[in-house]
Scaffold this active site. Structure first.
Site, short mmCIF file in Angstrom:
data_model
loop_
_atom_site.label_atom_id
_atom_site.label_comp_id
_atom_site.label_asym_id
_atom_site.label_seq_id
_atom_site.Cartn_x
_atom_site.Cartn_y
_atom_site.Cartn_z
N CYS A 193 0.83 -1.21 0.00
CA CYS A 193 0.00 0.00 0.00
C CYS A 193 0.87 1.26 0.00
CB CYS A 193 -0.90 -0.01 1.24
SG CYS A 193 -1.75 1.55 1.50
N CYS A 204 0.22 3.33 3.52
CA CYS A 204 0.54 2.82 4.86
C CYS A 204 1.83 3.47 5.38
CB CYS A 204 0.71 1.30 4.81
SG CYS A 204 -0.83 0.37 5.00
N ALA A 209 4.31 5.44 -4.92
CA ALA A 209 4.53 5.07 -6.32
C ALA A 209 5.62 5.92 -6.97
CB ALA A 209 3.21 5.21 -7.07
N ASN A 212 -0.01 15.37 -3.40
CA ASN A 212 -0.33 14.31 -4.35
C ASN A 212 0.82 14.17 -5.36
OD1 ASN A 212 -1.61 12.74 -6.48
ND2 ASN A 212 -3.54 13.26 -5.48
N ASP A 213 1.28 12.93 -5.53
CA ASP A 213 2.39 12.70 -6.46
C ASP A 213 1.95 12.86 -7.91
OD1 ASP A 213 4.35 12.00 -4.41
OD2 ASP A 213 3.17 10.17 -4.12
N HIS A 219 -4.54 0.13 7.79
CA HIS A 219 -4.86 0.02 6.37
C HIS A 219 -6.35 -0.23 6.08
CE1 HIS A 219 -4.14 -0.91 2.15
NE2 HIS A 219 -4.83 -2.02 2.29
N ASN A 267 -13.26 9.70 -1.94
CA ASN A 267 -13.87 8.64 -2.74
C ASN A 267 -13.62 7.35 -2.00
OD1 ASN A 267 -14.47 10.42 -4.91
ND2 ASN A 267 -12.33 10.29 -5.56
N SER A 305 -8.59 4.51 -5.46
CA SER A 305 -7.49 3.71 -5.99
C SER A 305 -6.94 2.78 -4.93
CB SER A 305 -6.40 4.66 -6.49
OG SER A 305 -5.99 5.50 -5.43
N HIS A 330 -6.96 1.92 1.67
CA HIS A 330 -6.46 2.61 2.86
C HIS A 330 -7.32 3.87 3.11
CE1 HIS A 330 -2.98 3.19 5.68
NE2 HIS A 330 -3.67 4.31 5.82
N HIS A 379 -8.54 7.24 3.31
CA HIS A 379 -7.93 8.51 2.91
C HIS A 379 -8.92 9.36 2.14
CE1 HIS A 379 -7.64 6.20 -0.83
NE2 HIS A 379 -7.55 7.35 -1.47
N GLN A 424 -8.93 13.51 0.01
CA GLN A 424 -8.06 14.42 -0.73
C GLN A 424 -8.49 15.86 -0.47
OE1 GLN A 424 -7.09 13.49 -4.85
NE2 GLN A 424 -8.30 11.61 -4.74
N GLU A 476 -23.93 26.98 -4.99
CA GLU A 476 -24.44 26.97 -3.61
C GLU A 476 -24.19 28.30 -2.91
OE1 GLU A 476 -23.17 23.65 -1.32
OE2 GLU A 476 -24.18 22.20 -2.61
N HIS A 518 -21.21 22.27 5.15
CA HIS A 518 -21.94 21.01 5.17
C HIS A 518 -21.19 19.98 4.38
CE1 HIS A 518 -23.21 23.33 1.65
NE2 HIS A 518 -23.24 22.16 1.03
N PHE A 575 -27.26 4.25 -11.85
CA PHE A 575 -26.47 4.84 -12.93
C PHE A 575 -27.04 6.21 -13.26
CE2 PHE A 575 -25.47 0.36 -13.53
CZ PHE A 575 -24.10 0.42 -13.70
N VAL A 612 -27.19 8.05 -16.03
CA VAL A 612 -26.93 7.93 -17.47
C VAL A 612 -28.04 8.64 -18.24
CG1 VAL A 612 -25.48 5.87 -17.33
CG2 VAL A 612 -27.96 5.60 -17.35
P1 H2U Z 1 -8.26 8.18 -4.77
O1 H2U Z 1 -8.20 6.89 -4.04
O2 H2U Z 1 -9.49 8.95 -4.52
O3 H2U Z 1 -7.95 7.99 -6.21
O4 H2U Z 1 -7.05 9.08 -4.21
C1 H2U Z 1 -5.76 8.62 -4.13
C2 H2U Z 1 -4.82 9.72 -4.58
O5 H2U Z 1 -3.52 9.39 -4.11
C3 H2U Z 1 -4.72 9.84 -6.09
O6 H2U Z 1 -5.07 11.15 -6.45
C4 H2U Z 1 -2.58 9.75 -5.05
C5 H2U Z 1 -3.26 9.55 -6.38
O7 H2U Z 1 -2.73 10.45 -7.34
N1 H2U Z 1 -1.40 8.92 -4.86
C6 H2U Z 1 -0.18 9.53 -4.66
O8 H2U Z 1 -0.09 10.76 -4.67
N2 H2U Z 1 0.93 8.76 -4.46
C7 H2U Z 1 0.92 7.40 -4.46
O9 H2U Z 1 1.93 6.78 -4.27
C8 H2U Z 1 -0.36 6.67 -4.69
C9 H2U Z 1 -1.58 7.49 -4.88
ZN ZN Z 2 -2.41 1.05 3.66
#
Ligand code: H2U
Ligand code: ZN
Length: 335
Positions: free
Chosen positions: A47, A50, A56, A72-73, A108, A148, A156, A159, A161, A163, A177, A291, A307, A309
């Site tokens: 993960c 963690c 990544a 965020n990477d 996790h 999400n 994704s 774990h 989390h 954003q 709003e 809210h 859906f 749609v």
């Molecule tokens: P979601 O699970 O909502 O996709 O959010 C996870 C975010 O974490 C996603 O925007 C970031 C992804 O870019 N992320 C990192 O910045 N580094 C990582 O090593 C994995 C995920």
């Molecule tokens: Zn984890």
């Protein structure tokens, strides 16, 4: 009037939702009390969120013990601005900002729904600190905090989390709003969401959960089958405005509500949750009540999804289950 097909006004956005209750004449066959089975892994070496693990893109997480925030990477927003362009109907403006990942806990598999209120309080404080820091920046106009949850909502990683995306312009959902709440204030000298909450508390039928400082309800105009709105009982326009006891009340209500979804659906509930707080540069925010919107995609347990749609994409949102019935089922699931 609400027994037959009708459309309801979303007082917050000015948009409409079509309600077709007769389509739900078929009986409800879902279980409402299935045990939630979910993996329970404290630490997953693969993960990227963690504690102590490599992410990544190469960075390594510290051995964090409560919450952990990192840039965020793979950010959707960058600090550098491009040049605006305008060519007839082809208009582009620069958008800059910051994207961060907010880890809720080192464990996790610990969803918000299963966290103790004291742990959720740490998450609330983290959200508030992010708003304080980012909204103070001259280059930021809005701070959007969201989560999400679950593969069905595109998360994704299991774990726990969320954003934060902070933007140099005010996104359309917040702008709608804010405009509606401001117009109501200008017209009535009263706060739209407090008047709405009073009306809902008097009626009671859409209230799901409440405590001393917070209320969760299925809004009259809900789009998603089991969508809820989490509101404070007084005007607070951002999370940092909340007192310690209000934060505790929120931290107690939130996991109970989310556990209600887990019980209703019989799975660890997928959802998207988003906080709406005042625009960052607002100097007068008496009209704006903070809210959260919580929107699970499921219409029936365990995994039949709604859906958005055809008609929703090309005309307007539509629902079968009435918000009143949804609130009743959520209350029953909460026990
Ligand atoms: P979601 O699970 O909502 O996709 O959010 C996870 C975010 O974490 C996603 O925007 C970031 C992804 O870019 N992320 C990192 O910045 N580094 C990582 O090593 C994995 C995920
Ligand atoms: Zn984890």
């Amino acid at each position: 009037m609400t027994a037959g097909v009708h459309r309801r006004l979303n007082a917050l956005t000015g948009e409409w939702v079509l309600v077709s209750p007769h389509r739900l004449a078929r009986p409800w066959q879902g279980e409402t009390d299935t045990a939630v089975s979910d993996e329970n892994v404290a630490h997953d070496p693969r993960c990227s969120l963690c504690p102590g693990n490599d992410r990544a893109a190469g960075a390594r997480n510290p051995p964090y013990a409560t919450t952990f925030v990192f840039d965020n990477d793979y950010p959707a927003l960058l600090p550098s601005a491009v040049t605006p362009s305008s060519d007839g109907l082809l208009v582009a403006e620069p958008e800059t900002g910051v994207c961060r990942v907010l880890c809720y806990a080192p464990h996790h598999s610990l969803t918000l729904s299963r966290m103790a209120p004291a742990q959720v309080r740490d998450v609330v404080d983290m959200w508030a600190a992010q708003f304080t820091e980012l909204s103070a920046r001259p280059d930021i106009a809005a701070v959007t905090i969201f989560e999400n949850r679950g593969a069905m909502m595109g998360a994704s990683n299991p774990h726990p989390h969320g954003q934060v995306w902070a933007t140099s312009s005010i996104p359309d959902e917040l702008a709608k709003e804010d405009t509606r709440q401001r117009a109501y204030w200008d017209a009535h000298d009263r706060t739209l969401l407090m008047d709405y909450l009073d009306q809902e508390l008097t009626l009671g039928e859409r209230i799901v959960l409440e405590n001393e400082h917070f209320v969760a309800l299925v809004p009259y105009w809900a789009l998603w089958p089991f969508e809820t709105l989490v509101l404070p009982r007084r005007v607070a326009s951002s999370l940092p405005d909340l007192t310690a006891s209000e934060r505790d009340a929120l931290a107690a209500l939130l996991p109970r509500l989310l556990a209600g979804y887990d019980a209703l659906f019989g799975v660890s509930a997928p959802y998207s949750m988003g906080w709406h707080q005042r625009p960052a540069r607002a100097t007068d925010a008496q009209h704006f009540v903070l809210h959260a919107h919580i929107c699970p995609p499921l219409v029936r347990p365990p995994n039949v999804r709604k859906f958005m749609v055809g008609f929703e994409m090309f005309a307007m949102p539509q629902r079968d289950l009435t918000p009143e019935l949804a609130a009743e089922r959520l209350r029953a699931a909460l026990g």
